[in-house]
Design a protein around this motif. Structure first.
Motif, short mmCIF file in Angstrom:
data_model
loop_
_atom_site.label_atom_id
_atom_site.label_comp_id
_atom_site.label_asym_id
_atom_site.label_seq_id
_atom_site.Cartn_x
_atom_site.Cartn_y
_atom_site.Cartn_z
N PHE A 206 0.83 -1.21 0.00
CA PHE A 206 0.00 0.00 0.00
C PHE A 206 0.86 1.25 0.00
O PHE A 206 0.61 2.20 -0.75
CB PHE A 206 -0.93 -0.01 1.22
CG PHE A 206 -1.69 1.28 1.39
CD1 PHE A 206 -2.83 1.53 0.62
CD2 PHE A 206 -1.28 2.24 2.29
CE1 PHE A 206 -3.52 2.72 0.76
CE2 PHE A 206 -1.98 3.43 2.44
CZ PHE A 206 -3.10 3.67 1.67
N ASP A 216 -7.00 5.48 -6.14
CA ASP A 216 -8.11 4.51 -6.13
C ASP A 216 -8.86 4.47 -7.46
O ASP A 216 -9.25 3.40 -7.94
CB ASP A 216 -9.09 4.85 -5.00
CG ASP A 216 -8.49 4.57 -3.63
OD1 ASP A 216 -7.48 3.85 -3.57
OD2 ASP A 216 -9.04 5.07 -2.62
N ASP A 222 -8.90 -5.87 -8.75
CA ASP A 222 -8.63 -6.10 -7.33
C ASP A 222 -7.55 -7.17 -7.14
O ASP A 222 -7.32 -8.00 -8.01
CB ASP A 222 -9.92 -6.55 -6.62
CG ASP A 222 -10.97 -5.46 -6.60
OD1 ASP A 222 -10.56 -4.28 -6.63
OD2 ASP A 222 -12.18 -5.77 -6.55
N GLU A 226 -2.09 -4.07 -2.15
CA GLU A 226 -2.47 -4.33 -0.75
C GLU A 226 -3.44 -3.25 -0.27
O GLU A 226 -3.24 -2.06 -0.51
CB GLU A 226 -1.21 -4.31 0.12
CG GLU A 226 -1.47 -4.42 1.61
CD GLU A 226 -0.24 -4.11 2.45
OE1 GLU A 226 -0.09 -4.73 3.52
OE2 GLU A 226 0.57 -3.25 2.04
N PRO A 227 -4.53 -3.66 0.42
CA PRO A 227 -5.44 -2.66 0.99
C PRO A 227 -4.72 -1.83 2.06
O PRO A 227 -3.69 -2.24 2.60
CB PRO A 227 -6.56 -3.50 1.60
CG PRO A 227 -6.42 -4.86 0.99
CD PRO A 227 -4.98 -5.03 0.67
N ASP A 228 -5.28 -0.69 2.35
CA ASP A 228 -4.72 0.18 3.39
C ASP A 228 -4.73 -0.57 4.72
O ASP A 228 -5.79 -0.93 5.22
CB ASP A 228 -5.55 1.46 3.49
CG ASP A 228 -4.91 2.48 4.43
OD1 ASP A 228 -3.95 2.12 5.13
OD2 ASP A 228 -5.39 3.63 4.47
N PRO A 231 -6.88 1.79 7.62
CA PRO A 231 -7.89 2.62 6.96
C PRO A 231 -8.46 3.67 7.91
O PRO A 231 -8.53 3.45 9.11
CB PRO A 231 -8.95 1.59 6.55
CG PRO A 231 -8.79 0.48 7.51
CD PRO A 231 -7.33 0.41 7.83
#
Length: 265
Positions: A206, A216, A222, A226-228, A231
């Protein structure tokens, strides 16, 4: 302008010169002689002739710390002798040992300086005589180093091109063809490919994506970034909250039975 090193060299020879054993020995002899001179001068500095004039004295007064100390002792001895009714000590005899040490200091320092200068000149002359041989070797070493540098440079350029190619192909994949180069390419603040790192399962980290300007709205596939991991907390819409009304009861004076007035939201 700095003082010239000696008659052969403008500046002091570099410490990392590849000297022959002969020149190394001569350099060591010079260093030892110079150290002997410095050490003797420091250890016997109290006998060095210098200006010992105090603040307020107009003219310079040359003496030594040892002689000034001996003069003070002489004065105290004279006062004590007069007080005891004894003869005054002989001044010349009293100060003679210190003056002898001062003379010894001056002569010894002069001799040590001569020895150090002689050792320096011998070292310098021997070094000067090897400059051609040494220079040819250094030229060859520099040529070899330039070849190594050129190979390393070409390898670096090729590696950078490979990195940019794969970064651009990744960008095409994650944006579903929206970008055929990585977003930070050509950025005036730097392309920042050194931030490219991946997680254990192969996704772009990320923080790396953030540094490389993957926003974004660019991401169409997808599982590639890597996701945050931290968040931000969701923003609560206060108008979407289902408030439960609270009943308010009024109790008039003199009446124990409360009456319902209404709801407060």
């Amino acid at each position: 302008m700095p003082k010239q090193y000696d008659t052969n060299f403008v500046t002091e020879p570099p410490a990392d010169l590849p000297l022959s054993p002969k020149v190394k020995n001569l350099r060591k002899a010079y260093q030892d002689a110079d150290k002997a001179n410095t050490s003797y001068a420091q250890e016997n500095a109290r006998y060095r002739t210098q200006n010992v004039a105090l603040v307020g004295e107009i003219k310079p007064r040359y003496s030594s710390l040892a002689l000034e100390e001996a003069k003070r002792e002489l004065k105290e001895t004279e006062i004590a002798a007069v007080e005891a009714g004894k003869p005054l000590p002989d001044k010349d005899e009293f100060l003679a040992p210190v003056k002898a040490k001062m003379d010894e200091y001056r002569r010894t320092v002069e001799a040590l300086k001569v020895l150090a200068a002689k050792a320096k000149q011998e070292y310098s002359n021997a070094l000067f005589g090897e400059l051609k041989t040494m220079g040819l070797k250094e030229a060859e070493k520099a040529y070899t180093a330039r070849q190594d540098w050129e190979k390393a440079w070409k390898a670096m350029v090729a590696a950078q091109a490979t990195l940019e190619m794969h970064a651009s192909l990744f960008s095409w994949c994650v944006t579903a063809g929206g970008y055929d180069v990585y977003p930070s390419k050509g950025d005036s603040q730097g392309e920042r490919l050194e931030y490219w790192e991946i997680t254990d399962d192969g996704r772009l980290k990320f923080e790396s994506a953030k540094a490389l300007d993957f926003y974004d709205n660019m991401v169409k596939v997808d599982g590639l970034i890597e996701p945050d991991p931290n968040p931000p907390a969701p923003v609560v819409d206060e108008w979407a909250v289902n408030h439960i009304p609270r009943q308010f009861y009024s109790k008039p004076l003199g009446n124990e039975d409360a009456s319902h007035v209404g709801y407060i939201y």
